[in-house]
Design a protein around this motif. Sequence first.
Motif, PDB file in Angstrom:
ATOM      1  N   UNK A 216       0.875  -1.402   0.198  1.00  0.00           N
ATOM      2  CA  UNK A 216      -0.058   0.198   0.152  1.00  0.00           C
ATOM      3  C   UNK A 216       0.779   1.398  -0.099  1.00  0.00           C
ATOM      4  N   UNK A 217       1.998   1.099   0.697  1.00  0.00           N
ATOM      5  CA  UNK A 217       2.851   2.554   0.625  1.00  0.00           C
ATOM      6  C   UNK A 217       3.358   2.763  -0.696  1.00  0.00           C
ATOM      7  N   UNK A 218       3.806   1.371  -1.398  1.00  0.00           N
ATOM      8  CA  UNK A 218       4.309   1.771  -2.809  1.00  0.00           C
ATOM      9  C   UNK A 218       2.972   2.440  -3.712  1.00  0.00           C
ATOM     10  N   UNK A 219       1.976   1.956  -3.599  1.00  0.00           N
ATOM     11  CA  UNK A 219       0.687   2.195  -4.129  1.00  0.00           C
ATOM     12  C   UNK A 219       0.496   3.903  -3.912  1.00  0.00           C
ATOM     13  N   UNK A 220       0.613   4.110  -2.657  1.00  0.00           N
ATOM     14  CA  UNK A 220       0.392   5.561  -2.196  1.00  0.00           C
ATOM     15  C   UNK A 220       1.439   6.581  -2.903  1.00  0.00           C
ATOM     16  N   UNK A 221       2.457   6.076  -2.947  1.00  0.00           N
ATOM     17  CA  UNK A 221       3.703   6.797  -3.613  1.00  0.00           C
ATOM     18  C   UNK A 221       3.659   7.060  -5.062  1.00  0.00           C
ATOM     19  N   UNK A 222       2.802   6.039  -5.751  1.00  0.00           N
ATOM     20  CA  UNK A 222       2.224   6.443  -7.120  1.00  0.00           C
ATOM     21  C   UNK A 222       1.422   7.145  -7.168  1.00  0.00           C
ATOM     22  N   UNK A 223       0.300   7.038  -6.362  1.00  0.00           N
ATOM     23  CA  UNK A 223      -0.799   7.950  -6.757  1.00  0.00           C
ATOM     24  C   UNK A 223      -0.796   9.457  -5.824  1.00  0.00           C
ATOM     25  N   UNK A 224       0.039   9.594  -5.126  1.00  0.00           N
ATOM     26  CA  UNK A 224       0.020  10.888  -4.399  1.00  0.00           C
ATOM     27  C   UNK A 224       0.083  12.084  -5.094  1.00  0.00           C
ATOM     28  N   UNK A 225       0.571  12.000  -6.373  1.00  0.00           N
ATOM     29  CA  UNK A 225       0.389  12.983  -7.562  1.00  0.00           C
ATOM     30  C   UNK A 225      -0.991  13.199  -8.207  1.00  0.00           C
ATOM     31  N   UNK A 226      -0.859  11.970  -8.818  1.00  0.00           N
ATOM     32  CA  UNK A 226      -1.962  11.661  -9.778  1.00  0.00           C
ATOM     33  C   UNK A 226      -3.433  11.565  -9.288  1.00  0.00           C
ATOM     34  N   UNK A 227      -3.462  10.992  -7.980  1.00  0.00           N
ATOM     35  CA  UNK A 227      -4.989  10.677  -7.461  1.00  0.00           C
ATOM     36  C   UNK A 227      -4.862  10.790  -5.973  1.00  0.00           C
ATOM     37  N   UNK A 228      -4.654  12.132  -5.347  1.00  0.00           N
ATOM     38  CA  UNK A 228      -4.484  12.399  -3.841  1.00  0.00           C
ATOM     39  C   UNK A 228      -5.364  11.657  -3.094  1.00  0.00           C
ATOM     40  N   UNK A 229      -6.759  11.766  -3.749  1.00  0.00           N
ATOM     41  CA  UNK A 229      -7.889  11.261  -2.612  1.00  0.00           C
ATOM     42  C   UNK A 229      -7.853   9.821  -2.498  1.00  0.00           C
ATOM     43  N   UNK A 230      -7.544   9.020  -3.502  1.00  0.00           N
ATOM     44  CA  UNK A 230      -7.140   7.605  -3.483  1.00  0.00           C
ATOM     45  C   UNK A 230      -6.083   7.046  -2.375  1.00  0.00           C
ATOM     46  N   UNK A 231      -4.953   8.303  -2.557  1.00  0.00           N
ATOM     47  CA  UNK A 231      -3.707   8.099  -1.840  1.00  0.00           C
ATOM     48  C   UNK A 231      -4.254   8.149  -0.407  1.00  0.00           C
ATOM     49  N   UNK A 232      -5.081   9.147  -0.090  1.00  0.00           N
ATOM     50  CA  UNK A 232      -5.407   9.404   1.411  1.00  0.00           C
ATOM     51  C   UNK A 232      -6.287   8.091   1.684  1.00  0.00           C
ATOM     52  N   UNK A 233      -6.822   7.554   1.002  1.00  0.00           N
ATOM     53  CA  UNK A 233      -7.762   6.345   1.422  1.00  0.00           C
ATOM     54  C   UNK A 233      -6.792   5.165   1.737  1.00  0.00           C
ATOM     55  N   UNK A 234      -5.913   4.898   0.681  1.00  0.00           N
ATOM     56  CA  UNK A 234      -4.779   4.074   1.038  1.00  0.00           C
ATOM     57  C   UNK A 234      -3.980   4.258   2.445  1.00  0.00           C
ATOM     58  N   UNK A 235      -3.824   5.527   2.563  1.00  0.00           N
ATOM     59  CA  UNK A 235      -3.100   5.825   3.846  1.00  0.00           C
ATOM     60  C   UNK A 235      -4.127   5.584   4.948  1.00  0.00           C
ATOM     61  N   UNK A 236      -5.084   5.692   5.045  1.00  0.00           N
ATOM     62  CA  UNK A 236      -6.288   5.481   5.993  1.00  0.00           C
ATOM     63  C   UNK A 236      -6.214   3.905   6.309  1.00  0.00           C
ATOM     64  N   UNK A 237      -6.094   3.123   5.111  1.00  0.00           N
ATOM     65  CA  UNK A 237      -5.999   1.514   5.128  1.00  0.00           C
ATOM     66  C   UNK A 237      -4.744   1.129   5.876  1.00  0.00           C
ATOM     67  N   UNK A 238      -3.415   1.903   5.600  1.00  0.00           N
ATOM     68  CA  UNK A 238      -2.326   1.505   6.199  1.00  0.00           C
ATOM     69  C   UNK A 238      -2.410   2.202   7.774  1.00  0.00           C
ATOM     70  N   UNK A 239      -3.175   2.887   8.212  1.00  0.00           N
ATOM     71  CA  UNK A 239      -3.115   3.160   9.615  1.00  0.00           C
ATOM     72  C   UNK A 239      -4.097   2.204  10.252  1.00  0.00           C
ATOM     73  N   UNK A 240      -5.116   1.715   9.662  1.00  0.00           N
ATOM     74  CA  UNK A 240      -6.091   0.596   9.994  1.00  0.00           C
ATOM     75  C   UNK A 240      -5.156  -0.513  10.323  1.00  0.00           C
ATOM     76  N   UNK A 241      -4.629  -0.971   9.230  1.00  0.00           N
ATOM     77  CA  UNK A 241      -3.443  -2.288   9.278  1.00  0.00           C
ATOM     78  C   UNK A 241      -2.558  -2.338  10.448  1.00  0.00           C
ATOM     79  N   UNK A 242      -2.059  -1.092  10.626  1.00  0.00           N
ATOM     80  CA  UNK A 242      -0.980  -1.035  11.683  1.00  0.00           C
ATOM     81  C   UNK A 242      -1.687  -1.017  13.060  1.00  0.00           C
ATOM     82  N   UNK A 243      -2.563  -0.267  13.362  1.00  0.00           N
ATOM     83  CA  UNK A 243      -3.505  -0.479  14.310  1.00  0.00           C
ATOM     84  C   UNK A 243      -3.864  -1.860  14.825  1.00  0.00           C
TER      85      UNK A 243
END
Length: 372
Positions: A216-243
């Motif tokens: 997911x971190x790799x996906x966020x790095x690819x999406x952070x410029x082209x699709x910030x909203x999806x990148x935010x969603x993936x970051x939320x998933x990362x936060x949930x997974x770590x918790x």
Amino acid sequence: MTGRTTAPIPRPQRGAGSQWERYGWLMAVVWLVFLVYPVMALLRSTAAQAWVVTGWVALGAFVVIYVAGFVHGMSLGGGGLTTPPKPIQWAAFGGLIACAALAVPAAGGSALSFLPFIMSFASYGLTRLAHWVTVSVCIAITAMIVLAVPGGMAYLSVLAILVMLAVVNTVSTTLIIRSDEAERIGLELATSEGREAVARDVHDLVGHSLTVVSLKAQLVRRLIDSDPERAKAELADIEALTTEAIAGVRATVADVRTAALAGELVSCRRALHAADITLRVEGEEAALSPAQSLTASWILREATTNILRHADASTVTVRIAPGRFAVVDDGRGLTGAEGNGVRGMRERATIGGAALAVGAGDGRGTRVEVTW
């Protein structure tokens, strides 16, 4: 008078319960019936009145000390035999010997009836050395009386009983000691196995979660410029997974974590979807028993982790049937020797009473199958 008596102190079983602790002392009292011989000797004694009174007091004190010593060792874990005896046990042992000696002037040879009780107390309540010394001294004293004292042959039966009791106590205490050693070794093995199980749980939880977080971190790095909203969603998933991983590790260490197959399917579907892998499920989770479902959930977690790391697959199929669970992917297939993941799955399958088979998938890829 023959002084017949066999008076071993029964060793209570661990966890015998409150009823045993409340009424077990009766077993000690039952053996005291064999003290009838010194009682009869005191009743017929021609010794001085002071010695007769001393004999009766000594007999009463002997009974109290013997029963109290038995109850103490039974209900309070008084030690001895498999654990170092407490000072009170040595004091009780000395008290029994003193009482028997004080009864001799009035009871005469009938005082030999005290010896089986003293022998048993030493065997079950004191050390191994005390057992051997007490047995040897009691048998030697009785043998000397039988062979050297006029009329001593009347106590030959006492000597025979002491020898038999020595053999019984020796065998019995040896078995108890070996049983205790086996129990201790079993506890050490169980503790070791428990630690290995916790290590496997933590490995599976952390390994799986970190793999998904990395993807997911790799996906966020690819999406952070082209699709910030999806990148935010993936970051939320990362936060949930770590918790979730942190909570899972804590619960596993506390040995309270359980895994449900239905929940694991949802988690794995989400992880595979993040890697653009499609998950298909054939069959119903209800086809497996709760115990089978638990084993299957762990196998699914580890298999999914391996697929994400190594398979380069596009589709994963989970097949569920009564007594059977399989995870099949269409990736690159088996390469090289089995790693820690496969070994961990085999261990989990064995613990769950199942057999694990790892082989080629349907035409290509890998098939991981568990059967009960």
